[in-house]
Design a protein around this motif. Structure first.
Motif, PDB file in Angstrom:
ATOM      1  N   ALA A 241       0.833  -1.210   0.000  1.00  0.00           N
ATOM      2  CA  ALA A 241       0.000   0.000   0.000  1.00  0.00           C
ATOM      3  C   ALA A 241       0.863   1.253   0.000  1.00  0.00           C
ATOM      4  CB  ALA A 241      -0.927  -0.003   1.207  1.00  0.00           C
ATOM      5  N   ILE A 242       1.918   1.248   0.813  1.00  0.00           N
ATOM      6  CA  ILE A 242       2.807   2.413   0.878  1.00  0.00           C
ATOM      7  C   ILE A 242       3.517   2.613  -0.458  1.00  0.00           C
ATOM      8  CG2 ILE A 242       4.908   3.311   1.949  1.00  0.00           C
ATOM      9  CD1 ILE A 242       3.898   2.104   4.604  1.00  0.00           C
ATOM     10  N   ALA A 243       4.006   1.530  -1.060  1.00  0.00           N
ATOM     11  CA  ALA A 243       4.683   1.631  -2.363  1.00  0.00           C
ATOM     12  C   ALA A 243       3.716   2.147  -3.427  1.00  0.00           C
ATOM     13  CB  ALA A 243       5.241   0.268  -2.768  1.00  0.00           C
ATOM     14  N   ASP A 244       2.489   1.644  -3.424  1.00  0.00           N
ATOM     15  CA  ASP A 244       1.477   2.099  -4.387  1.00  0.00           C
ATOM     16  C   ASP A 244       1.164   3.579  -4.176  1.00  0.00           C
ATOM     17  OD1 ASP A 244      -0.488   1.724  -6.475  1.00  0.00           O
ATOM     18  OD2 ASP A 244      -1.993   1.853  -4.879  1.00  0.00           O
ATOM     19  N   SER A 245       1.066   3.961  -2.918  1.00  0.00           N
ATOM     20  CA  SER A 245       0.782   5.357  -2.592  1.00  0.00           C
ATOM     21  C   SER A 245       1.899   6.262  -3.079  1.00  0.00           C
ATOM     22  CB  SER A 245       0.596   5.517  -1.083  1.00  0.00           C
ATOM     23  OG  SER A 245       0.497   6.876  -0.739  1.00  0.00           O
ATOM     24  N   ARG A 246       3.121   5.825  -2.880  1.00  0.00           N
ATOM     25  CA  ARG A 246       4.268   6.626  -3.338  1.00  0.00           C
ATOM     26  C   ARG A 246       4.276   6.759  -4.848  1.00  0.00           C
ATOM     27  NH1 ARG A 246       8.608   4.088   0.738  1.00  0.00           N
ATOM     28  NH2 ARG A 246       8.165   5.430   2.506  1.00  0.00           N
ATOM     29  N   SER A 247       3.997   5.642  -5.538  1.00  0.00           N
ATOM     30  CA  SER A 247       4.003   5.715  -6.999  1.00  0.00           C
ATOM     31  C   SER A 247       2.876   6.618  -7.495  1.00  0.00           C
ATOM     32  CB  SER A 247       3.897   4.315  -7.619  1.00  0.00           C
ATOM     33  OG  SER A 247       2.637   3.746  -7.366  1.00  0.00           O
ATOM     34  N   ARG A 248       1.704   6.570  -6.838  1.00  0.00           N
ATOM     35  CA  ARG A 248       0.607   7.478  -7.211  1.00  0.00           C
ATOM     36  C   ARG A 248       0.982   8.917  -6.924  1.00  0.00           C
ATOM     37  NH1 ARG A 248      -4.935   4.555  -5.121  1.00  0.00           N
ATOM     38  NH2 ARG A 248      -4.735   2.714  -6.405  1.00  0.00           N
ATOM     39  N   HIS A 249       1.607   9.138  -5.769  1.00  0.00           N
ATOM     40  CA  HIS A 249       2.025  10.492  -5.402  1.00  0.00           C
ATOM     41  C   HIS A 249       3.079  10.996  -6.387  1.00  0.00           C
ATOM     42  CE1 HIS A 249       2.999  13.971  -2.985  1.00  0.00           C
ATOM     43  NE2 HIS A 249       4.261  13.618  -3.031  1.00  0.00           N
ATOM     44  N   ASP A 250       4.032  10.117  -6.722  1.00  0.00           N
ATOM     45  CA  ASP A 250       5.063  10.495  -7.679  1.00  0.00           C
ATOM     46  C   ASP A 250       4.452  10.811  -9.037  1.00  0.00           C
ATOM     47  OD1 ASP A 250       6.912  10.090  -5.690  1.00  0.00           O
ATOM     48  OD2 ASP A 250       7.611   8.149  -6.453  1.00  0.00           O
ATOM     49  N   GLN A 251       3.494   9.999  -9.467  1.00  0.00           N
ATOM     50  CA  GLN A 251       2.829  10.234 -10.752  1.00  0.00           C
ATOM     51  C   GLN A 251       2.076  11.557 -10.728  1.00  0.00           C
ATOM     52  OE1 GLN A 251       3.154   8.608 -13.551  1.00  0.00           O
ATOM     53  NE2 GLN A 251       1.735   9.926 -14.645  1.00  0.00           N
ATOM     54  N   SER A 252       1.410  11.830  -9.626  1.00  0.00           N
ATOM     55  CA  SER A 252       0.688  13.091  -9.483  1.00  0.00           C
ATOM     56  C   SER A 252       1.654  14.268  -9.523  1.00  0.00           C
ATOM     57  CB  SER A 252      -0.098  13.101  -8.175  1.00  0.00           C
ATOM     58  OG  SER A 252      -0.686  14.350  -7.963  1.00  0.00           O
ATOM     59  N   ALA A 253       2.778  14.120  -8.854  1.00  0.00           N
ATOM     60  CA  ALA A 253       3.784  15.189  -8.855  1.00  0.00           C
ATOM     61  C   ALA A 253       4.351  15.399 -10.247  1.00  0.00           C
ATOM     62  CB  ALA A 253       4.901  14.862  -7.870  1.00  0.00           C
ATOM     63  N   VAL A 254       4.576  14.322 -10.973  1.00  0.00           N
ATOM     64  CA  VAL A 254       5.089  14.421 -12.342  1.00  0.00           C
ATOM     65  C   VAL A 254       4.071  15.124 -13.236  1.00  0.00           C
ATOM     66  CG1 VAL A 254       5.656  13.043 -14.398  1.00  0.00           C
ATOM     67  CG2 VAL A 254       6.679  12.471 -12.196  1.00  0.00           C
ATOM     68  N   GLU A 255       2.797  14.758 -13.104  1.00  0.00           N
ATOM     69  CA  GLU A 255       1.755  15.397 -13.916  1.00  0.00           C
ATOM     70  C   GLU A 255       1.657  16.888 -13.613  1.00  0.00           C
ATOM     71  OE1 GLU A 255      -1.733  13.137 -13.034  1.00  0.00           O
ATOM     72  OE2 GLU A 255      -1.103  11.430 -14.264  1.00  0.00           O
ATOM     73  N   THR A 256       1.724  17.228 -12.337  1.00  0.00           N
ATOM     74  CA  THR A 256       1.678  18.642 -11.947  1.00  0.00           C
ATOM     75  C   THR A 256       2.881  19.382 -12.518  1.00  0.00           C
ATOM     76  OG1 THR A 256       0.498  18.086  -9.920  1.00  0.00           O
ATOM     77  CG2 THR A 256       1.590  20.228  -9.991  1.00  0.00           C
ATOM     78  N   HIS A 257       4.048  18.777 -12.400  1.00  0.00           N
ATOM     79  CA  HIS A 257       5.267  19.399 -12.922  1.00  0.00           C
ATOM     80  C   HIS A 257       5.178  19.590 -14.437  1.00  0.00           C
ATOM     81  CE1 HIS A 257       9.471  20.381 -13.461  1.00  0.00           C
ATOM     82  NE2 HIS A 257       9.557  19.418 -14.359  1.00  0.00           N
ATOM     83  N   GLU A 258       4.684  18.564 -15.132  1.00  0.00           N
ATOM     84  CA  GLU A 258       4.561  18.671 -16.586  1.00  0.00           C
ATOM     85  C   GLU A 258       3.577  19.749 -16.991  1.00  0.00           C
ATOM     86  OE1 GLU A 258       3.585  14.742 -17.875  1.00  0.00           O
ATOM     87  OE2 GLU A 258       5.664  14.040 -17.757  1.00  0.00           O
ATOM     88  N   ARG A 259       2.482  19.883 -16.243  1.00  0.00           N
ATOM     89  CA  ARG A 259       1.489  20.916 -16.548  1.00  0.00           C
ATOM     90  C   ARG A 259       2.099  22.304 -16.359  1.00  0.00           C
ATOM     91  NH1 ARG A 259      -2.222  18.959 -13.593  1.00  0.00           N
ATOM     92  NH2 ARG A 259      -1.872  20.231 -11.764  1.00  0.00           N
ATOM     93  N   ILE A 260       2.823  22.489 -15.263  1.00  0.00           N
ATOM     94  CA  ILE A 260       3.465  23.780 -15.007  1.00  0.00           C
ATOM     95  C   ILE A 260       4.547  24.048 -16.047  1.00  0.00           C
ATOM     96  CG2 ILE A 260       4.965  25.013 -13.386  1.00  0.00           C
ATOM     97  CD1 ILE A 260       3.388  23.597 -11.128  1.00  0.00           C
ATOM     98  N   GLU A 261       5.322  23.019 -16.356  1.00  0.00           N
ATOM     99  CA  GLU A 261       6.389  23.149 -17.352  1.00  0.00           C
ATOM    100  C   GLU A 261       5.813  23.527 -18.714  1.00  0.00           C
ATOM    101  OE1 GLU A 261      10.339  23.228 -18.513  1.00  0.00           O
ATOM    102  OE2 GLU A 261       9.552  22.919 -16.500  1.00  0.00           O
ATOM    103  N   ALA A 262       4.657  22.956 -19.068  1.00  0.00           N
ATOM    104  CA  ALA A 262       4.027  23.266 -20.361  1.00  0.00           C
ATOM    105  C   ALA A 262       3.624  24.735 -20.438  1.00  0.00           C
ATOM    106  CB  ALA A 262       2.820  22.369 -20.585  1.00  0.00           C
ATOM    107  N   THR A 263       3.108  25.281 -19.344  1.00  0.00           N
ATOM    108  CA  THR A 263       2.718  26.694 -19.376  1.00  0.00           C
ATOM    109  C   THR A 263       3.941  27.580 -19.521  1.00  0.00           C
ATOM    110  OG1 THR A 263       2.735  26.879 -16.966  1.00  0.00           O
ATOM    111  CG2 THR A 263       0.638  26.326 -18.002  1.00  0.00           C
ATOM    112  N   TRP A 264       5.034  27.224 -18.840  1.00  0.00           N
ATOM    113  CA  TRP A 264       6.259  28.023 -18.968  1.00  0.00           C
ATOM    114  C   TRP A 264       6.846  27.889 -20.370  1.00  0.00           C
ATOM    115  CZ3 TRP A 264       7.594  31.919 -16.190  1.00  0.00           C
ATOM    116  CH2 TRP A 264       7.168  32.003 -14.878  1.00  0.00           C
ATOM    117  N   ARG A 265       6.784  26.683 -20.924  1.00  0.00           N
ATOM    118  CA  ARG A 265       7.295  26.468 -22.274  1.00  0.00           C
ATOM    119  C   ARG A 265       6.499  27.317 -23.263  1.00  0.00           C
ATOM    120  NH1 ARG A 265       6.182  21.301 -22.845  1.00  0.00           N
ATOM    121  NH2 ARG A 265       7.738  20.769 -21.298  1.00  0.00           N
TER     122      ARG A 265
END
Length: 136
Positions: free
Chosen positions: A64-88
């Motif tokens: 459960a903890i590993a799954d949670s981390r991977s979901r959190h990491d995926q969410s963080a990556v998506e957020t980062h990509e969205r912000i990066e796209a606006t700056w790009r």
């Protein structure tokens, strides 16, 4: 006979605790709670020691903890990509605007050069006093 009954009761108690752990994990996931050993133990009403010592409980918690981390990491990556796209996009717009501004400046400089040349030509063809009269 009492030993067998005690072992059966102990196994049933362990199954109940594991079921409580699974329920707690599900509740924390739904509530977007942070999945940690302590949080799961508190929500399930079991000790953290039980989660560490019982192999079934430990495996479920670790998964459960590993799954949670991977979901959190995926969410963080998506957020980062969205912000990066606006700056790009902003950078590309800024580059396009800079190119347009440089072309406009070049056009204005050429126009100024042409007008200065006309003034110089006019100055050479018309006597000095006449220019003063035209300007005034």
């Amino acid at each position: 006979m009492t030993t067998a009954a005690a072992l059966a009761a102990r196994q049933e108690q362990t199954r109940q605790k594991i079921a409580q752990v699974e329920t707690a994990i599900a509740q924390l996931r739904r509530g977007r709670g942070r999945l940690t050993v302590r949080a799961i133990a508190a929500r399930a009403g079991v000790s953290a020691t039980f989660l560490y010592e019982n192999s079934q409980a430990r495996a479920r918690v670790q998964a459960a903890i590993a799954d949670s981390r991977s979901r959190h990491d995926q969410s963080a990556v998506e957020t980062h990509e969205r912000i990066e796209a606006t700056w790009r996009e902003r950078a590309l717009n800024a580059e396009a605007e800079l190119t347009r501004a440089q072309k406009e400046i070049l056009t204005q400089r050429q126009r100024i050069g042409e007008l200065m040349g006309r003034l110089r030509d006019l100055d050479q063809t018309v006597p000095g006093e006449s220019i003063q009269a035209l300007v005034s």
